[in-house]
Enzyme design. Structure first.
Site, mmCIF file in Angstrom:
data_model
loop_
_atom_site.group_PDB
_atom_site.id
_atom_site.type_symbol
_atom_site.label_atom_id
_atom_site.label_comp_id
_atom_site.label_asym_id
_atom_site.label_seq_id
_atom_site.Cartn_x
_atom_site.Cartn_y
_atom_site.Cartn_z
ATOM 1 N N ARG A 1 8.524 20.202 -7.113
ATOM 2 C CA ARG A 1 7.770 21.042 -8.054
ATOM 3 C C ARG A 1 8.478 21.226 -9.393
ATOM 4 N NH1 ARG A 1 6.824 25.757 -7.445
ATOM 5 N NH2 ARG A 1 4.819 25.794 -8.517
ATOM 6 N N CYS B 1 18.594 9.293 -7.323
ATOM 7 C CA CYS B 1 18.932 8.441 -8.461
ATOM 8 C C CYS B 1 17.907 8.625 -9.553
ATOM 9 C CB CYS B 1 18.983 6.990 -8.020
ATOM 10 S SG CYS B 1 20.097 6.784 -6.648
ATOM 11 N N GLY C 1 -5.248 30.127 -5.417
ATOM 12 C CA GLY C 1 -4.531 30.083 -6.685
ATOM 13 C C GLY C 1 -3.807 31.350 -7.067
ATOM 14 N N TYR D 1 4.101 23.980 -0.923
ATOM 15 C CA TYR D 1 4.172 22.766 -1.748
ATOM 16 C C TYR D 1 5.578 22.196 -1.863
ATOM 17 C CZ TYR D 1 -0.454 24.516 -2.754
ATOM 18 O OH TYR D 1 -1.727 24.996 -2.612
ATOM 19 N N TYR E 1 6.165 19.957 -12.230
ATOM 20 C CA TYR E 1 5.478 20.997 -13.003
ATOM 21 C C TYR E 1 6.415 21.831 -13.871
ATOM 22 C CZ TYR E 1 2.413 20.487 -8.865
ATOM 23 O OH TYR E 1 1.653 20.020 -7.834
ATOM 24 N N GLU F 1 -9.293 31.437 -0.563
ATOM 25 C CA GLU F 1 -8.478 30.380 0.030
ATOM 26 C C GLU F 1 -7.024 30.427 -0.434
ATOM 27 O OE1 GLU F 1 -11.862 26.952 0.332
ATOM 28 O OE2 GLU F 1 -10.875 27.165 -1.604
ATOM 29 N N PRO F 2 -6.309 31.475 -0.117
ATOM 30 C CA PRO F 2 -4.913 31.527 -0.541
ATOM 31 C C PRO F 2 -4.050 30.567 0.282
ATOM 32 C CG PRO F 2 -5.398 33.384 0.896
ATOM 33 C CD PRO F 2 -6.699 32.650 0.685
HETATM 34 C C1 LIG Z 1 -4.999 24.153 -3.542
HETATM 35 C C2 LIG Z 1 -6.235 24.848 -3.249
HETATM 36 C C3 LIG Z 1 -6.178 26.154 -2.772
HETATM 37 C C4 LIG Z 1 -4.893 26.917 -2.594
HETATM 38 O O1 LIG Z 1 -4.212 27.109 -3.772
HETATM 39 P P1 LIG Z 1 -2.945 28.111 -3.786
HETATM 40 O O2 LIG Z 1 -2.462 28.029 -5.174
HETATM 41 O O3 LIG Z 1 -1.975 27.567 -2.801
HETATM 42 O O4 LIG Z 1 -3.458 29.444 -3.385
HETATM 43 C C5 LIG Z 1 -7.362 26.773 -2.454
HETATM 44 N N1 LIG Z 1 -8.551 26.134 -2.593
HETATM 45 C C6 LIG Z 1 -8.636 24.879 -3.063
HETATM 46 C C7 LIG Z 1 -9.949 24.230 -3.175
HETATM 47 C C8 LIG Z 1 -7.482 24.188 -3.393
HETATM 48 O O5 LIG Z 1 -7.566 22.946 -3.857
#
Ligand SMILES: *Cc1c(COP(=O)(O)O)cnc(C)c1O
Length: 463
Positions: free
Chosen positions: A360, A391, A278, A421, A364, A320-321
């Site tokens: 996106r 369309c 995130g 994304y 969003y 988890e980037p």
């Molecule tokens: C989507 C997601 C991520 C990655 O999010 P980013 O915004 O791309 O860094 C990491 N962990 C989990 C569990 C996710 O669902």
């Protein structure tokens, strides 16, 4: 405010008040290194180049629209994350941001691990030779077939997302005569978004098991009882496009609180904690993302401090980037088809792609930048809305942007920071053909995901 939910978690939109435009940039030809990948520059003729190759040549060879991914930039970002966290932590690239076999190989070579969240992502990872123990399997509704495949293959961890899944994974592992390493994903009541976060007691979303009401503690109790599972840790993912670390601080505090309760109740110290992804990137010059080494330092300090206070051995951290690695590495190249000035309003610039290659903005209210890249221009800036060919009046690529007033059909424009994304969320709406992903690096450009063809479309339509 938009209430759209990001597939990964809490809402995610970047919304400007109606009628808010920043002033036109001083120089429309300038390329802000914050939003463009490492090797992007303009040559003497004013044409944008990536990896030393100019976009006019790229457009001729690969067509438009197309995504161009800067391989050395991708590797540098992956390496920066890996180095920042060192040997005492694990970096999992979130494959859902963008996954292809070339990307899997780069990640492997750079020493990263990989998150997948479907059978398709798992198949892609395995087919490109990612060591299976370095794969984590996510998702709030993994099918039994997907779980079986993951357990059979021997994935390093499955992140459990519900009470039903705890039992399901345990059964499947037992049937296969295995003990599956698992984490439990909990929701800690932190909704993090860009520059703010909200800490609440509850969290209203589909992912994870709530910490509130003792539910997470109950999930741990059950998981510890099941022979098919080896519970290795707790997982928390609090949002996306986050710049402010204080949401992680609250999350870590709450996760460590659970680890402490687990130790007190069961006499076990779980060895791992996963803080999710995130982390934000710059989509426009207004965004100021943090460097991986700052993030690593902050997260490690937070977890260590919380664990010291709880007298726990600091667990191994993983992160988890997704976006923060791949997002800034690619741009989408479009050809301008029409330029339609609406008196007193704005100019609509139509390109040959749209919401099918970048959903996106529609989904969003995401913000992007855009530049004229097939030439430079000294013309006055004009306020534009870059729209696609679909369309749908919501088919907007860049809601508000300044482009040179002499923009004309046939010009090439590019939208940076579309590595994450965009291709992974691409669709065939209006039966358009999904664009290719072209990796540029080492003086070469090569297709890593080819453009869809009409034969591809018709092959699926069995008549
Ligand atoms: C989507 C997601 C991520 C990655 O999010 P980013 O915004 O791309 O860094 C990491 N962990 C989990 C569990 C996710 O669902």
């Amino acid at each position: 405010m938009s209430r759209s939910a990001h597939p990964a978690g809490p809402r995610h939109a970047d919304v400007l008040p109606e009628g808010h435009y920043s002033a036109p940039p001083a120089d429309l030809n300038a390329l802000d290194p914050k939003v463009w990948s490492e090797t992007v520059t303009r040559n003497q003729d004013g044409v944008l180049t990536v990896g030393g190759i100019d976009v006019k040549r790229l457009a001729e060879e690969f067509g438009t629209p197309a995504y161009f991914l800067d391989e050395s930039d991708f590797r540098a970002r992956a390496r920066a994350w890996r180095t920042a966290f060192g040997d005492d932590a694990d970096v999992f690239y979130a494959g859902k941001a963008f996954l292809s076999r070339a990307v899997v190989r780069w990640l492997h070579e750079e020493g990263l691990n990989l998150d997948v969240c479907s059978g398709g992502e798992l198949a892609t990872a395995l087919s490109a030779g990612m060591p299976v123990e370095r794969i984590a399997f996510h998702g709030n509704n993994k099918s039994s077939a997907e779980i079986r495949r993951a357990v059979e293959a021997g994935v390093g961890r499955i992140v459990l997302d519900s009470f039903q899944e705890i039992v399901r994974v345990a059964h499947i592992a037992q049937e296969l005569g295995k003990r599956q390493r698992v984490q439990i994903r909990i929701t800690v009541g932190v909704e993090a978004h860009t520059h703010e976060f909200i800490a609440t007691a509850h969290e209203d979303q589909k992912f994870g098991i709530p910490l509130a009401g003792g539910q997470a503690a109950e999930a741990v109790r059950r998981a510890l009882q099941l022979d098919g599972l080896e519970l290795i840790g707790i997982h928390s993912h609090i949002g996306s496009q986050i710049f402010d670390m204080s949401g992680f601080e609250v999350a870590a505090h709450r996760v460590v609180g659970l680890l402490k309760d687990i130790r007190d109740e069961h006499g076990v110290e779980l060895p791992e904690i996963d803080l999710g992804g995130g982390l934000g990137i710059a989509y426009t010059s207004d965004d100021d993302p943090r460097e991986p080494h700052e993030i690593a330092k902050a997260l490690t300090e937070i977890v260590t401090r919380e664990c010291d206070a709880a007298r726990l051995t600091t667990p191994r951290i993983s992160v988890e980037p997704g976006r923060a690695i791949v997002g800034p590495t690619a741009f989408t190249l479009y050809e301008v088809g029409t330029v339609k000035p609406l008196d007193g309003l704005r100019t609509y610039v139509s390109v040959d792609g749209g919401m099918s290659d970048n959903i996106r903005t529609a989904l969003y209210d995401a913000e992007y930048s855009v530049a004229l890249v097939s030439r430079s221009s000294e013309a006055e800036p004009m306020l534009c809305r870059v729209v696609g060919k679909h369309c749908e009046s919501g088919d907007i690529v860049v809601r508000d942007a300044f482009l040179p007033g002499d923009l004309a059909p046939g010009d090439l424009i590019a939208v940076p920071a579309t590595g994450a994304y965009c291709r992974s969320m691409a669709s065939n709406y209006n039966h358009v053909l999904r664009p290719p992903v072209v990796a540029v690096g080492g003086g070469e450009a090569r297709v890593i995901v080819r453009r869809e063809t009409e034969e591809d479309l018709l092959r699926l339509d069995v008549g």
